[in-house]
Design a protein around this motif. Structure first.
Motif, short mmCIF file in Angstrom:
data_model
loop_
_atom_site.label_atom_id
_atom_site.label_comp_id
_atom_site.label_asym_id
_atom_site.label_seq_id
_atom_site.Cartn_x
_atom_site.Cartn_y
_atom_site.Cartn_z
N GLU A 277 -4.58 14.76 -8.95
CA GLU A 277 -5.70 15.70 -9.06
C GLU A 277 -6.98 15.09 -8.48
N LEU A 278 -7.21 13.82 -8.79
CA LEU A 278 -8.40 13.16 -8.26
C LEU A 278 -8.34 13.10 -6.74
N ARG A 279 -7.17 12.78 -6.20
CA ARG A 279 -7.01 12.68 -4.74
C ARG A 279 -7.33 14.02 -4.08
N THR A 280 -6.91 15.10 -4.70
CA THR A 280 -7.19 16.43 -4.16
C THR A 280 -8.69 16.69 -4.13
N GLU A 281 -9.39 16.31 -5.21
CA GLU A 281 -10.85 16.50 -5.27
C GLU A 281 -11.54 15.64 -4.21
N LEU A 282 -11.10 14.40 -4.07
CA LEU A 282 -11.71 13.50 -3.09
C LEU A 282 -11.51 14.03 -1.68
N VAL B 194 -4.87 2.69 -15.65
CA VAL B 194 -5.54 1.87 -14.63
C VAL B 194 -4.54 1.39 -13.60
N ARG B 195 -3.39 0.90 -14.06
CA ARG B 195 -2.37 0.41 -13.12
C ARG B 195 -1.84 1.54 -12.24
N ALA B 196 -1.66 2.71 -12.82
CA ALA B 196 -1.15 3.85 -12.04
C ALA B 196 -2.12 4.24 -10.94
N PHE B 197 -3.40 4.27 -11.26
CA PHE B 197 -4.41 4.60 -10.25
C PHE B 197 -4.46 3.51 -9.18
N TRP B 198 -4.40 2.26 -9.60
CA TRP B 198 -4.50 1.15 -8.65
C TRP B 198 -3.27 1.08 -7.75
N ASP B 199 -2.09 1.04 -8.37
CA ASP B 199 -0.85 0.87 -7.60
C ASP B 199 -0.50 2.10 -6.78
N GLY B 200 -0.95 3.26 -7.22
CA GLY B 200 -0.63 4.49 -6.51
C GLY B 200 -1.67 4.89 -5.47
#
Length: 226
Positions: free
Chosen positions: A6-11, A64-70
């Motif tokens: 969702e964040l990636r879509t907004e960005l 945090v790990r999911a956002f970082w690693d992904g």
């Protein structure tokens, strides 16, 4: 809570491809940018950070790990760091979190993410859990990874009068012979910042190091000393 997708879509929706290309070149980053200026990114993240409420240390760290690693774009790394710094995680800034921060430093391996992690995350762990964190930072100061060594040098930049001088001097002296810009700059930066608190001590310490201290480190350390 918002997901990375969702964040990636907004960005992507508000990003500027031309600015993204400039940012990527400037940062010499293999990872692309969406093309947001820092104030734009802060504004976009603000409502998500306001509602961020992990129920446990494990949940917070997994997010945090999911956002970082992904992450596919650098702003997503910046979002992961913002989640790591979130007020809800203050109780978890301790030695148990250092494995996570080690991962951010080693895989991030560039000044923008390393310096943020060192100052605001590793530094917070040190203040909160000094007895357990100090030995880890001493090990990082002599690690093969130069970004872990930089982290050990600069993690106390915001500590003011609470700086552990023994740790600071250990980290500096273990890296005096490193010829890289990043370590020499870090040494000078750490000393310059501490000179705000103990200018006389910094001046004497710089003098005591003599020729072992690089010109770059010396110039940085003494920049604001009369």
């Amino acid at each position: 809570m918002i997901s990375l997708a969702e964040l990636r879509t907004e960005l992507a929706a508000v990003g500027d491809p031309d600015k993204a290309a400039i940012q990527q070149r400037y940062m010499r980053s293999a990872m692309p940018y969406h093309g947001l200026a820092a104030p734009q990114l802060r504004a976009l993240l603000r409502p998500h950070l306001r509602s961020f409420a992990p129920g446990s240390r494990d949940e917070w760290e997994q997010i945090v790990r999911a956002f970082w690693d992904g992450a596919t774009h650098r702003e997503e790394w910046y979002a992961a760091i913002a989640l790591a710094r979130h007020r809800s995680a203050r109780a978890w800034q301790d030695a148990e979190t250092l494995d996570l921060y080690r991962r951010l430093v080693v895989t991030g391996a560039w000044w923008d993410v390393v310096d943020e992690t060192a100052q605001h995350l590793v530094g917070a762990c040190l203040l909160a859990d000094r007895s357990r964190v100090t030995p880890v930072l001493r090990a990082w100061a002599v690690d093969d990874d130069p970004w872990l060594r930089r982290t050990a040098v600069i993690c106390q930049l915001a500590h003011g009068e609470e700086v552990d001088r023994d740790l600071l001097t250990f980290a500096i002296e273990q890296n005096l012979d490193d010829t890289s810009f990043w370590l020499r700059k870090a040494i000078g930066w750490a000393l310059r910042q501490h000179a705000r608190v103990e200018p006389g001590w910094v001046r004497a310490y710089v003098d005591s190091l003599g020729g072992r201290l690089s010109g770059l480190s010396r110039r940085e350390a003494t920049k604001h000393l009369a």
